[in-house]
Design an enzyme around this catalytic site. Structure first.
Site, mmCIF file in Angstrom:
data_model
loop_
_atom_site.group_PDB
_atom_site.id
_atom_site.type_symbol
_atom_site.label_atom_id
_atom_site.label_comp_id
_atom_site.label_asym_id
_atom_site.label_seq_id
_atom_site.Cartn_x
_atom_site.Cartn_y
_atom_site.Cartn_z
ATOM 1 N N GLY A 14 -19.910 -16.089 26.002
ATOM 2 C CA GLY A 14 -18.887 -15.249 26.637
ATOM 3 C C GLY A 14 -18.171 -14.393 25.610
ATOM 4 O O GLY A 14 -16.984 -14.090 25.750
ATOM 5 N N ALA A 15 -18.916 -13.964 24.574
ATOM 6 C CA ALA A 15 -18.295 -13.255 23.447
ATOM 7 C C ALA A 15 -18.168 -11.750 23.685
ATOM 8 O O ALA A 15 -17.729 -11.021 22.806
ATOM 9 C CB ALA A 15 -19.102 -13.514 22.173
ATOM 10 N N ASN A 64 -28.066 -14.739 30.949
ATOM 11 C CA ASN A 64 -27.263 -15.508 31.896
ATOM 12 C C ASN A 64 -27.336 -17.002 31.545
ATOM 13 O O ASN A 64 -28.388 -17.625 31.653
ATOM 14 C CB ASN A 64 -27.788 -15.276 33.317
ATOM 15 C CG ASN A 64 -26.891 -15.919 34.360
ATOM 16 O OD1 ASN A 64 -25.994 -16.708 34.035
ATOM 17 N ND2 ASN A 64 -27.131 -15.579 35.613
ATOM 18 N N ASN A 91 -17.470 -20.945 25.738
ATOM 19 C CA ASN A 91 -16.321 -20.196 26.261
ATOM 20 C C ASN A 91 -16.632 -19.421 27.542
ATOM 21 O O ASN A 91 -15.725 -19.156 28.335
ATOM 22 C CB ASN A 91 -15.837 -19.232 25.159
ATOM 23 C CG ASN A 91 -14.938 -18.138 25.693
ATOM 24 O OD1 ASN A 91 -13.753 -18.365 25.934
ATOM 25 N ND2 ASN A 91 -15.491 -16.940 25.890
ATOM 26 N N SER A 153 -9.008 -25.453 30.895
ATOM 27 C CA SER A 153 -7.880 -24.704 31.454
ATOM 28 C C SER A 153 -6.831 -25.697 31.946
ATOM 29 O O SER A 153 -7.169 -26.846 32.279
ATOM 30 C CB SER A 153 -8.390 -23.890 32.651
ATOM 31 O OG SER A 153 -7.327 -23.477 33.472
ATOM 32 N N TYR A 166 -13.195 -24.180 40.283
ATOM 33 C CA TYR A 166 -12.884 -23.892 38.871
ATOM 34 C C TYR A 166 -12.247 -25.112 38.203
ATOM 35 O O TYR A 166 -12.642 -25.514 37.106
ATOM 36 C CB TYR A 166 -11.943 -22.687 38.832
ATOM 37 C CG TYR A 166 -11.547 -22.227 37.449
ATOM 38 C CD1 TYR A 166 -12.411 -21.447 36.680
ATOM 39 C CD2 TYR A 166 -10.291 -22.531 36.917
ATOM 40 C CE1 TYR A 166 -12.041 -21.005 35.422
ATOM 41 C CE2 TYR A 166 -9.916 -22.098 35.662
ATOM 42 C CZ TYR A 166 -10.799 -21.328 34.915
ATOM 43 O OH TYR A 166 -10.421 -20.897 33.664
ATOM 44 N N LYS A 170 -13.662 -27.254 35.072
ATOM 45 C CA LYS A 170 -12.865 -27.337 33.847
ATOM 46 C C LYS A 170 -12.426 -28.779 33.550
ATOM 47 O O LYS A 170 -12.210 -29.132 32.391
ATOM 48 C CB LYS A 170 -11.645 -26.413 33.945
ATOM 49 C CG LYS A 170 -11.988 -24.919 33.879
ATOM 50 C CD LYS A 170 -12.765 -24.575 32.631
ATOM 51 C CE LYS A 170 -12.769 -23.087 32.317
ATOM 52 N NZ LYS A 170 -13.685 -22.731 31.196
ATOM 53 N N ILE A 199 -3.781 -16.239 30.024
ATOM 54 C CA ILE A 199 -4.076 -15.379 28.880
ATOM 55 C C ILE A 199 -4.488 -14.013 29.428
ATOM 56 O O ILE A 199 -5.329 -13.937 30.343
ATOM 57 C CB ILE A 199 -5.242 -15.974 28.034
ATOM 58 C CG1 ILE A 199 -4.975 -17.448 27.661
ATOM 59 C CG2 ILE A 199 -5.494 -15.119 26.796
ATOM 60 C CD1 ILE A 199 -3.775 -17.715 26.803
HETATM 61 N N1 LIG Z 1 -7.712 -15.766 30.921
HETATM 62 C C1 LIG Z 1 -7.115 -16.881 31.260
HETATM 63 O O1 LIG Z 1 -5.955 -16.900 31.672
HETATM 64 C C2 LIG Z 1 -7.847 -18.201 31.127
HETATM 65 C C3 LIG Z 1 -7.135 -19.374 31.386
HETATM 66 C C4 LIG Z 1 -7.768 -20.604 31.242
HETATM 67 C C5 LIG Z 1 -9.088 -20.661 30.847
HETATM 68 N N2 LIG Z 1 -9.770 -19.491 30.620
HETATM 69 C C6 LIG Z 1 -11.175 -19.610 30.220
HETATM 70 O O2 LIG Z 1 -11.402 -18.900 29.028
HETATM 71 C C7 LIG Z 1 -12.773 -18.482 28.980
HETATM 72 C C8 LIG Z 1 -12.836 -17.001 28.668
HETATM 73 O O3 LIG Z 1 -12.269 -16.271 29.766
HETATM 74 P P1 LIG Z 1 -11.626 -14.809 29.614
HETATM 75 O O4 LIG Z 1 -10.300 -14.858 30.249
HETATM 76 O O5 LIG Z 1 -11.775 -14.332 28.223
HETATM 77 O O6 LIG Z 1 -12.585 -14.012 30.619
HETATM 78 P P2 LIG Z 1 -13.411 -12.655 30.448
HETATM 79 O O7 LIG Z 1 -13.947 -12.318 31.765
HETATM 80 O O8 LIG Z 1 -12.583 -11.653 29.727
HETATM 81 O O9 LIG Z 1 -14.603 -13.106 29.454
HETATM 82 C C9 LIG Z 1 -15.524 -14.088 29.826
HETATM 83 C C10 LIG Z 1 -16.917 -13.665 29.435
HETATM 84 O O10 LIG Z 1 -17.847 -14.669 29.903
HETATM 85 C C11 LIG Z 1 -19.008 -14.009 30.346
HETATM 86 N N3 LIG Z 1 -19.767 -14.797 31.317
HETATM 87 C C12 LIG Z 1 -19.381 -15.153 32.566
HETATM 88 N N4 LIG Z 1 -20.373 -15.774 33.209
HETATM 89 C C13 LIG Z 1 -21.432 -15.804 32.357
HETATM 90 C C14 LIG Z 1 -22.760 -16.286 32.439
HETATM 91 N N5 LIG Z 1 -23.234 -16.853 33.567
HETATM 92 N N6 LIG Z 1 -23.580 -16.164 31.368
HETATM 93 C C15 LIG Z 1 -23.131 -15.576 30.231
HETATM 94 N N7 LIG Z 1 -21.881 -15.076 30.094
HETATM 95 C C16 LIG Z 1 -21.045 -15.184 31.145
HETATM 96 C C17 LIG Z 1 -18.503 -12.715 30.984
HETATM 97 O O11 LIG Z 1 -19.522 -11.709 31.057
HETATM 98 C C18 LIG Z 1 -17.336 -12.335 30.080
HETATM 99 O O12 LIG Z 1 -17.700 -11.383 29.097
HETATM 100 C C19 LIG Z 1 -13.381 -18.865 30.325
HETATM 101 O O13 LIG Z 1 -14.057 -20.094 30.212
HETATM 102 C C20 LIG Z 1 -12.164 -19.012 31.219
HETATM 103 O O14 LIG Z 1 -12.401 -19.861 32.312
HETATM 104 C C21 LIG Z 1 -9.187 -18.281 30.744
#
Ligand SMILES: NC(=O)c1ccc[n+]([C@@H]2O[C@H](COP(=O)([O-])OP(=O)(O)OC[C@H]3O[C@@H](n4cnc5c(N)ncnc54)[C@H](O)[C@@H]3O)[C@@H](O)[C@H]2O)c1
Length: 276
Positions: A14-15, A64, A91, A153, A166, A170, A199
């Site tokens: 997820g980078a 994926n 991530n 989370s 979700y 998590k 975030i």
């Molecule tokens: N943003 C928040 O408030 C928050 C809170 C708690 C946990 N999180 C967790 O943090 C992590 C990052 O989230 P974020 O907020 O940066 O989201 P984001 O959407 O900005 O980034 C997540 C990335 O994961 C990739 N991804 C999703 N499904 C995928 C798959 N099947 N295969 C490959 N890549 C995939 C997406 O393309 C995306 O680029 C996630 O696990 C999310 O659940 C986020």
């Protein structure tokens, strides 16, 4: 006191954007070579370019993670490109929310697939190389610490209305974390989880009129949080604000660094002190 990740190789899922991009960038800035992977080719290529433009080492593979074969492919690609695998950050993720009576089987399963099954497959794919390498190092009298960080989370630790799928994924990944900490301690691997509060990424963007959608492998998924809910969360947060992706990444980097060499099986919450 400072540390370096020079000579270490990291795999960050997820980078392509959000917190994952910050994690990859911070690990590279600390000296690690980073294999960045994401569903979306264009954004993950951009992450790798940003890192290399800043003088870091990075490569990217798009795919994926819920495709059963892809986790092994991405582990193999990391080893082929950089010859090592010292840090794994699981991530990648997204939210697909609703109250339980409106959640289909497909929707619930999708949340388990990305937040629990994919990290399991990545770690299983890495296990042979990690075990064999650690055994060799131990036979040579060397202790090399390796790092796994799974992203969870406060929805998984506290529960959150509207997030049965979700929150279950998590919460599940915490069980995986604690189990692997016990299985992999003998291979000198620290296995920990970092749980975030709100975030600022596209997942929690304020809903103005109607929710924005994101494309996840062809599915259009509504994301975002009602503005009123964001205000309530800020009021409930001791720091009084949402976190930035860079702040979220900082907690992950701690678990990727030698500063956490004697910490394993733990969950660190980076939420500004907020809980649901
Ligand atoms: N943003 C928040 O408030 C928050 C809170 C708690 C946990 N999180 C967790 O943090 C992590 C990052 O989230 P974020 O907020 O940066 O989201 P984001 O959407 O900005 O980034 C997540 C990335 O994961 C990739 N991804 C999703 N499904 C995928 C798959 N099947 N295969 C490959 N890549 C995939 C997406 O393309 C995306 O680029 C996630 O696990 C999310 O659940 C986020």
């Amino acid at each position: 006191m400072s540390f370096t990740l020079h000579g270490k190789t990291a795999l960050v899922t997820g980078a392509g954007r959000g917190i994952g991009r910050s994690i990859a960038s911070q690990l590279a800035a600390a000296g690690a070579a980073v294999l960045c992977t994401d569903l979306d080719a264009a954004v993950v290529e951009e992450t790798a370019s940003i890192i290399t433009a800043a003088g870091g080492k990075a490569a990217q593979v798009a795919g994926n993670l819920t495709d059963p074969a892809f986790p092994q492919a991405v582990v193999d690609a990391t080893l082929a490109r950089f010859g090592s695998l010292d840090i794994i950050v699981n991530n990648a993720g997204y939210t697909w929310d609703n109250v339980i009576q409106k959640i289909s089987d497909e929707q619930f399963q999708a949340m388990l697939d990305i937040h629990l099954v994919a990290p399991f497959r990545v770690l299983r794919a890495a296990s042979q190389w990690i075990r064999e390498t650690a055994k060799k190092e131990t036979a040579e009298g060397r202790r090399v610490m390796r790092k796994v960080v799974n992203i969870t989370s406060i929805s998984g630790t506290d529960g959150n209305a509207g997030q049965a799928g979700y929150g279950s994924g998590k919460a599940g990944v915490i069980g995986l974390t604690k189990t692997l900490a016990k299985e992999w301690g003998r291979y000198n691997v620290n296995v920990n989880a970092v749980g975030f509060g709100l975030i600022e990424t596209r997942l929690i963007q304020p809903i103005v009129d109607k929710p924005q959608t994101i494309d996840v492998a062809g599915r259009q998924i509504s994301v975002g949080v009602q503005e009123k809910t964001i205000e309530v969360m800020k009021a409930m947060c001791p720091l009084g604000r949402l976190g930035t992706p860079d702040e979220a990444a900082g907690a992950v980097v701690f678990f990727c660094s030698p500063l956490s060499d004697y910490v394993s099986g733990e969950v660190l919450i980076a939420s500004g002190g907020a809980h649901f």
